[in-house]
Every structure is written in structure tokens, then in C-alpha cells.
Design a protein around this motif. Structure first.
Motif, mmCIF file in Angstrom:
data_model
loop_
_atom_site.group_PDB
_atom_site.id
_atom_site.type_symbol
_atom_site.label_atom_id
_atom_site.label_comp_id
_atom_site.label_asym_id
_atom_site.label_seq_id
_atom_site.Cartn_x
_atom_site.Cartn_y
_atom_site.Cartn_z
ATOM 1 N N GLY A 167 88.305 13.658 53.056
ATOM 2 C CA GLY A 167 89.380 12.861 53.647
ATOM 3 C C GLY A 167 90.399 13.725 54.369
ATOM 4 N N GLN A 168 90.688 14.880 53.807
ATOM 5 C CA GLN A 168 91.625 15.803 54.445
ATOM 6 C C GLN A 168 91.101 16.261 55.803
ATOM 7 N N GLU A 169 89.818 16.621 55.849
ATOM 8 C CA GLU A 169 89.214 17.055 57.112
ATOM 9 C C GLU A 169 89.252 15.933 58.148
ATOM 10 N N ALA A 170 88.920 14.722 57.705
ATOM 11 C CA ALA A 170 88.958 13.584 58.624
ATOM 12 C C ALA A 170 90.374 13.332 59.132
ATOM 13 N N ALA A 171 91.342 13.402 58.229
ATOM 14 C CA ALA A 171 92.732 13.141 58.609
ATOM 15 C C ALA A 171 93.216 14.146 59.642
ATOM 16 N N ARG A 172 92.882 15.409 59.447
ATOM 17 C CA ARG A 172 93.303 16.436 60.397
ATOM 18 C C ARG A 172 92.699 16.193 61.775
ATOM 19 N N ARG A 173 91.419 15.854 61.795
ATOM 20 C CA ARG A 173 90.741 15.658 63.081
ATOM 21 C C ARG A 173 91.209 14.380 63.775
ATOM 22 N N MET A 174 91.348 13.293 63.016
ATOM 23 C CA MET A 174 91.821 12.048 63.617
ATOM 24 C C MET A 174 93.235 12.211 64.166
ATOM 25 N N THR A 175 94.080 12.935 63.441
ATOM 26 C CA THR A 175 95.450 13.173 63.897
ATOM 27 C C THR A 175 95.455 13.988 65.185
ATOM 28 N N ALA A 176 94.592 15.000 65.260
ATOM 29 C CA ALA A 176 94.532 15.851 66.443
ATOM 30 C C ALA A 176 94.079 15.076 67.675
ATOM 31 N N VAL A 177 93.137 14.161 67.489
ATOM 32 C CA VAL A 177 92.641 13.357 68.608
ATOM 33 C C VAL A 177 93.702 12.353 69.064
ATOM 34 N N GLY A 178 94.432 11.801 68.093
ATOM 35 C CA GLY A 178 95.549 10.927 68.421
ATOM 36 C C GLY A 178 95.205 9.483 68.711
ATOM 37 N N LYS A 179 94.006 9.049 68.317
ATOM 38 C CA LYS A 179 93.606 7.664 68.580
ATOM 39 C C LYS A 179 93.502 6.819 67.316
ATOM 40 N N GLY A 180 93.966 7.351 66.210
ATOM 41 C CA GLY A 180 93.902 6.605 64.955
ATOM 42 C C GLY A 180 92.514 6.633 64.351
ATOM 43 N N GLY A 181 92.313 5.787 63.345
ATOM 44 C CA GLY A 181 91.019 5.728 62.681
ATOM 45 C C GLY A 181 91.116 4.997 61.372
ATOM 46 N N SER A 182 89.985 4.935 60.681
ATOM 47 C CA SER A 182 89.916 4.247 59.395
ATOM 48 C C SER A 182 89.167 5.107 58.392
ATOM 49 N N ILE A 183 89.784 5.322 57.238
ATOM 50 C CA ILE A 183 89.146 6.015 56.122
ATOM 51 C C ILE A 183 88.959 5.004 55.008
ATOM 52 N N VAL A 184 87.718 4.861 54.571
ATOM 53 C CA VAL A 184 87.397 3.926 53.484
ATOM 54 C C VAL A 184 86.890 4.746 52.309
ATOM 55 N N ASN A 185 87.677 4.804 51.254
ATOM 56 C CA ASN A 185 87.290 5.513 50.041
ATOM 57 C C ASN A 185 86.613 4.544 49.083
#
Length: 258
Positions: free
Chosen positions: A130-148
Motif C-alpha cells: 500500500g505504501q508503494e502504491a500510495a507513493r506512485r499514485m501521489t506522484a502521478v497526481g491522478k488519484g486512485g483506489s486502494i482496496v485492502n
């Protein structure tokens, strides 16, 4: 104001998803459902031989999938998995944090190594991926969805499942913290909390007399969940249909946690 059709609400065309623990059970199904609704899917697991079969099935239905090796307890495998998926399909904007294990035992008797294995996979793995996804989604700047993927056991415990319950309760709270911290980046973080869902792993046990008694005793709806009964919740959280939902654990458990 226009009214979206069901197909438009849940359409994932152009999205890139990564599903951990995709080599069997819930992860396999999640990957199939995301692909069937338009997403390009990175299918990740330690058992990459099984992933080739899943890839073939997805592609036979017209979808797109890429098998990638990923052990959520090994931080060195996480970034390369994202890199491979992004090279093939573009930035990951949907993560399904599904990989998990279980180990039964009374707390007084549990081997600390078994405890550590469950926490490493079911909680630490969710954090690391989740941390890796959050960093990458933040860098791209288009948002996203994480489903745990958590569990109804996070809310109503059972004997011998102490490690699993602790890990999944941790996933619920981690989901809320992630949602709060990532909201201003338009990254939604939610959790699906399944009850007893029939899969290839547990079907033999639930067919026994002991398994049948367990269902009757603990599940108010008096039956196992069918794996397809998670499809709608997954699509709600992954798609724009759930665009204002974040920090929410959704129980899909036939009433276990009541």
C-alpha cells in the motif's frame, strides 16, 4: 444532470490494476472481475506458474493480464512488480491488497514463528504494498483506489484465530489512517471484510459434518458466501461508482459480525 447506466458506473476501461495473492481463491476472482470490467490487470503472487493459467483465462475472455512475481513479505520484490505492470499498462491506479495466510492455534500454545508469519503477510504486507502504491499514485497526481482485504474476524473473533484476527483488525485501522492521509491526493482507501466465502482452499472442510455445524452455528444466513458475492463490493470500491467512499470497511459476511 445525466444519469449513468450500470455499465458506465462500474466501467474500468483504461485503468491499471494490481492484485496481490492472485494465484488462487479471492485474488484469482478479483483479477478476473477487474479484467472483465475493462481494467488491465497485473496479477501478482509467489506462485507464478499458476498465474500463467489465470492470464490465459483472462485473455480468452478478451481481457489483458500480466503475471508478476511478488512476495509481500519481501520488500525487494515490491517495486519491481509495480515497475513491470506500469511498463506494460501504465501507472497503477487500482490496488487490491489481497495476499494473506492463516495459522491456527491457541495463544498460549502458538509458535511465535507462526504468529510472525501471519502478521508479516496479512498486516505488514498490506502496509508495504500500500505504501508503494500510495507513493506512485501521489506522484502521478491522478488519484486512485486502494482496496485492502480484511475480514469479518476483525470485528468478531474466534478461538485459535488470534494472529489472523489481530492482523485483520490492524488492516481495518490501517485502511482508515491511509484514507485520511491520502484523501487530499484523491486516493481512496477502503477495506472489504469477507465472512466465510467458499474457495478451493476451504471447500473440503465445509463439506464435513464439522464444517456444516460451524456454518449453522456462526452464520446467521446459514450458508457460505459464494465468491461472486464479493464482485459488487469490489467494483463499487475500485470504480467511480464509489468515488466519495473512503476509509470504509464493508462487511460481506452473511451477518457473522452482528
Amino acid at each position: 444532470m445525466t444519469i449513468a447506466s450500470v455499465g458506465e458506473l462500474f466501467d474500468l476501461s483504461g485503468r491499471t490494476a494490481l492484485v496481490t495473492g492472485a494465484s488462487s481463491g479471492l485474488g484469482w476472482r478479483f483479477a478476473e472481475v477487474l479484467a472483465a470490467n475493462g481494467a488491465n490487470v497485473g496479477i501478482a503472487a509467489r506462485r507464478t506458474d499458476r498465474l500463467e493459467t489465470l492470464k490465459s483465462e483472462i485473455e480468452a475472455r478478451g481481457g489483458h493480464a500480466l503475471p508478476v512475481p511478488l512476495d509481500v513479505t519481501d520488500i525487494d520484490t515490491i517495486a519491481p512488480a509495480f515497475d513491470a505492470v506500469e511498463k506494460a499498462f501504465g501507472p497503477v491506479d487500482i490496488l487490491v491488497n489481497n495476499a494473506g495466510v492463516a495459522a491456527e492455534g491457541f495463544i498460549a500454545d502458538m509458535n511465535p514463528a507462526d504468529w510472525r508469519k501471519v502478521l508479516d503477510t496479512n498486516l505488514d504486507g498490506v502496509f508495504l504494498v500500500g505504501q508503494e502504491a500510495a507513493r506512485r499514485m501521489t506522484a502521478v497526481g491522478k488519484g486512485g483506489s486502494i482496496v485492502n482485504i480484511a475480514s469479518a474476524i476483525a470485528f468478531k473473533v474466534s478461538k485459535t484465530l488470534g494472529a489472523y484476527a489481530a492482523a485483520k483488525a490492524g488492516v481495518v485501522q490501517l485502511t482508515k489512517v491511509m484514507a485520511l492521509e491520502l484523501a487530499d491526493a484523491n486516493i481512496r482507501v477502503n477495506a472489504i471484510c469477507p465472512g466465510y466465502i467458499e474457495t478451493e482452499i476451504n471447500s473440503d472442510y465445509f463439506a464435513t459434518e464439522g464444517g456444516k455445524k460451524m456454518i449453522q452455528r456462526y452464520v446467521p444466513m446459514k450458508r457460505l458466501g459464494d465468491i461472486k458475492e464479493l464482485d459488487g463490493t469490489l467494483l463499487l470500491l475500485a470504480s467511480d461508482a464509489g468515488s466519495f467512499i473512503t476509509g470504509t470497511p464493508i462487511l460481506v459476511d452473511g451477518g457473522i459480525a452482528l
